[in-house]
Enzyme design. Structure first.
Site, PDB file in Angstrom:
ATOM      1  N   GLY A  70      15.117 -32.085  46.174  1.00 36.38           N
ATOM      2  CA  GLY A  70      15.637 -30.745  46.460  1.00 36.38           C
ATOM      3  C   GLY A  70      14.764 -29.999  47.456  1.00 36.38           C
ATOM      4  CB  THR A  71      11.076 -29.824  47.916  1.00 39.20           C
ATOM      5  OG1 THR A  71      10.857 -29.420  46.565  1.00 39.20           O
ATOM      6  CG2 THR A  71      10.091 -29.125  48.834  1.00 39.20           C
ATOM      7  CD  GLN A 177      17.255 -25.860  37.779  1.00 38.96           C
ATOM      8  OE1 GLN A 177      17.801 -26.287  36.756  1.00 38.96           O
ATOM      9  NE2 GLN A 177      16.011 -26.186  38.085  1.00 38.96           N
ATOM     10  CB  SER A 197      17.135 -32.037  42.947  1.00 36.75           C
ATOM     11  OG  SER A 197      16.065 -32.775  42.413  1.00 36.75           O
ATOM     12  CG  HIS A 199      13.797 -34.511  39.398  1.00 34.99           C
ATOM     13  ND1 HIS A 199      13.030 -33.708  38.583  1.00 34.99           N
ATOM     14  CD2 HIS A 199      13.723 -33.974  40.621  1.00 34.99           C
ATOM     15  CE1 HIS A 199      12.497 -32.732  39.306  1.00 34.99           C
ATOM     16  NE2 HIS A 199      12.904 -32.870  40.543  1.00 34.99           N
ATOM     17  CB  THR A 235      13.407 -47.767  55.030  1.00 33.92           C
ATOM     18  OG1 THR A 235      13.047 -48.308  56.303  1.00 33.92           O
ATOM     19  CG2 THR A 235      14.240 -48.757  54.257  1.00 33.92           C
ATOM     20  CB  CYS A 327      -1.189 -21.366  37.146  1.00 34.15           C
ATOM     21  SG  CYS A 327      -2.912 -21.326  36.740  1.00 34.15           S
TER      22      CYS A 327
HETATM   23  C1  LIG Z   1      16.261 -24.261  42.315  1.00 32.36           C
HETATM   24  C2  LIG Z   1      15.392 -25.395  42.734  1.00 32.36           C
HETATM   25  N1  LIG Z   1      15.333 -25.740  44.027  1.00 32.36           N
HETATM   26  C3  LIG Z   1      14.587 -26.761  44.453  1.00 32.36           C
HETATM   27  C4  LIG Z   1      13.813 -27.490  43.582  1.00 32.36           C
HETATM   28  C5  LIG Z   1      12.991 -28.626  44.092  1.00 32.36           C
HETATM   29  O1  LIG Z   1      13.614 -29.855  43.801  1.00 32.36           O
HETATM   30  P1  LIG Z   1      12.757 -31.227  43.814  1.00 32.36           P
HETATM   31  O2  LIG Z   1      11.876 -31.189  42.607  1.00 32.36           O
HETATM   32  O3  LIG Z   1      13.795 -32.302  43.746  1.00 32.36           O
HETATM   33  O4  LIG Z   1      12.005 -31.248  45.091  1.00 32.36           O
HETATM   34  C6  LIG Z   1      13.826 -27.153  42.218  1.00 32.36           C
HETATM   35  C7  LIG Z   1      12.957 -27.874  41.264  1.00 32.36           C
HETATM   36  O5  LIG Z   1      12.489 -27.341  40.297  1.00 32.36           O
HETATM   37  C8  LIG Z   1      14.642 -26.087  41.787  1.00 32.36           C
HETATM   38  O6  LIG Z   1      14.699 -25.727  40.503  1.00 32.36           O
END
Ligand SMILES: Cc1ncc(COP(=O)(O)O)c(C=O)c1O
Length: 389
Positions: A70-71, A177, A197, A199, A235, A327
């Site tokens: 997701g990032t 989410q 994402s 996971h 890849t 934190c």
């Molecule tokens: C709303 C949201 N965006 C992006 C991410 C990032 O996803 P990833 O952990 O797959 O990089 C998260 C992960 O907690 C998330 O909750």
């Protein structure tokens, strides 16, 4: 008794995803770009996963770019659009975005871009009228999170998207989410870019996807061999992408039964904790992620009870939840999300989040409510024992 209630942080990979990953690692380990038989077999697996992920959001397969998660999908959406412009323009986000959005946007700001961070109300919702007022002639992109990960609020994404379009801006949403928990149909909802994402939907960690509406150009973040239709070089990790594909397909199949079940459990947990002194529910209570329960602690004393204190205490009791505070270098700082929603730093430091999933049962919810009340009673001596039962 071990109870995992941190499904927004990550979900356990489902057995079907593990099985397909194992099969791909042993039988289809070729490079999907290779022209021979081994490559062809891996490419078939890759394209099947692309179709599975695409159908979760009713998108054409070619609109899906696999990323590392997701990032990267969020970064690619922001930077991939912004870097098409030789001169800085204007971008709009909200004050409740994930760092995967806020950090690249900070970088754009350093490059001279104008940035508007839309405020939210006490429920964490963006007002579409505020978006309308913020749009400028040079606004090229609006990015608003669909389901907020700390407080569970769902944004009025359709209105926001239509307003952005009326003013000629593209619209991106981070649906990390929401996907797999609520139906998303990019044919009905004219979103231009959308992040996913693996996971968070019982697939493996380390993969995700950016949906890009056909016809929209993006500048790649990674340059190299030109994989993913020249939009993301490197890849592809076919085994984990195959796991993501299976997880996406099963999430789509199971949603009609699983989502109402989660909503029922979520509301049960809110109800069981509703009269607990000092515990205030956060986020929108109706327009809300189906699996998401969150609170902050409106209690101040010299002992400084924070969300982390509660997380640790519940962990000792075998229950995994999370706190909403970041934190940084060992020093607790209040969540910017709760601060934007109007909570005091002390209240924001007392944030906790309990997120439910496929393995959560009614017994888990009932036991968690009892243990949480007991923990609060121990931490806050003034709490009456009636609330512990
Ligand atoms: C709303 C949201 N965006 C992006 C991410 C990032 O996803 P990833 O952990 O797959 O990089 C998260 C992960 O907690 C998330 O909750």
């Amino acid at each position: 008794m071990q109870i995992y209630l941190d499904y927004s942080a990550t979900t356990p990979p489902r057995p079907e995803a593990i099985a397909v990953m194992q099969a791909v690692l042993t039988q289809y380990w070729g490079n999907p770009s290779s022209l021979h038989e081994w490559g062809g077999r891996a490419a078939t697996v890759l394209e099947q996963a692309r179709m599975q992920v695409a159908s979760l959001i009713n998108a054409p397969a070619e609109s899906i770019i696999f990323t590392s998660g997701g990032t990267e999908a969020d970064n690619l959406a922001i930077m991939g659009i912004a870097r098409q412009y030789s001169q800085p323009q204007h971008i709009i986000i909200s004050q409740v975005e994930h760092p995967a959005i806020t950090e690249p946007v900070k970088l754009l700001e350093q490059w001279g871009w104008q940035v508007t961070r839309l405020p939210v109300d006490t429920q964490g919702r963006v007002n579409p009228l505020e978006l309308k007022a913020a749009l400028r002639s040079n606004t090229v992109l609006v990015s608003i999170i669909y389901g907020q990960s700390e407080v569970g609020t769902l944004q009025p994404i359709e209105s926001l998207c239509r307003i952005a379009h009326m003013h000629g801006a593209l619209f991106h949403t981070d649906a990390v989410q929401v996907a797999g928990r609520l139906p998303i149909d990019v044919q009905q909802l004219p979103i231009d870019l959308l992040s996913l994402s693996s996971h968070k939907i019982y697939g493996p960690q380390g993969t995700g996807a950016l949906y890009v509406r056909p016809g929209i150009e993006i500048v790649p973040l990674l340059l190299g061999g030109g994989q993913e239709s020249r939009r993301r070089s490197g890849t592809e990790s076919v085994p984990i992408i195959a796991g993501f594909g299976v997880a996406a397909e099963l999430a789509a199949q199971e949603m009609t039964l699983e989502t109402p079940r989660l909503i029922q459990l979520r509301d049960r947990l809110f109800d069981l904790l509703s009269n607990t002194p000092y515990l205030i529910p956060t986020g929108d209570q109706t327009s809300r992620l189906p699996h998401h329960v969150s609170f902050c602690l409106a209690y101040t004393d010299e002992n400084n009870i924070t969300g982390k204190t509660i997380v640790r205490q519940l962990n000792l009791a075998g229950i995994a939840i999370s706190s909403g505070s970041a934190c940084q270098s060992g020093k607790l700082s209040p969540s910017p999300i709760l601060s934007a929603m109007g909570y005091t730093p002390q209240q924001a430091l007392g944030a906790i989040r309990l997120t439910l999933g496929r393995d959560t049962t009614t017994a888990d919810i009932d036991w968690t409510a009892i243990v949480l009340k007991q923990v609060l009673h121990r931490l806050i001596p003034k709490l009456t024992c009636a609330s512990c039962s």
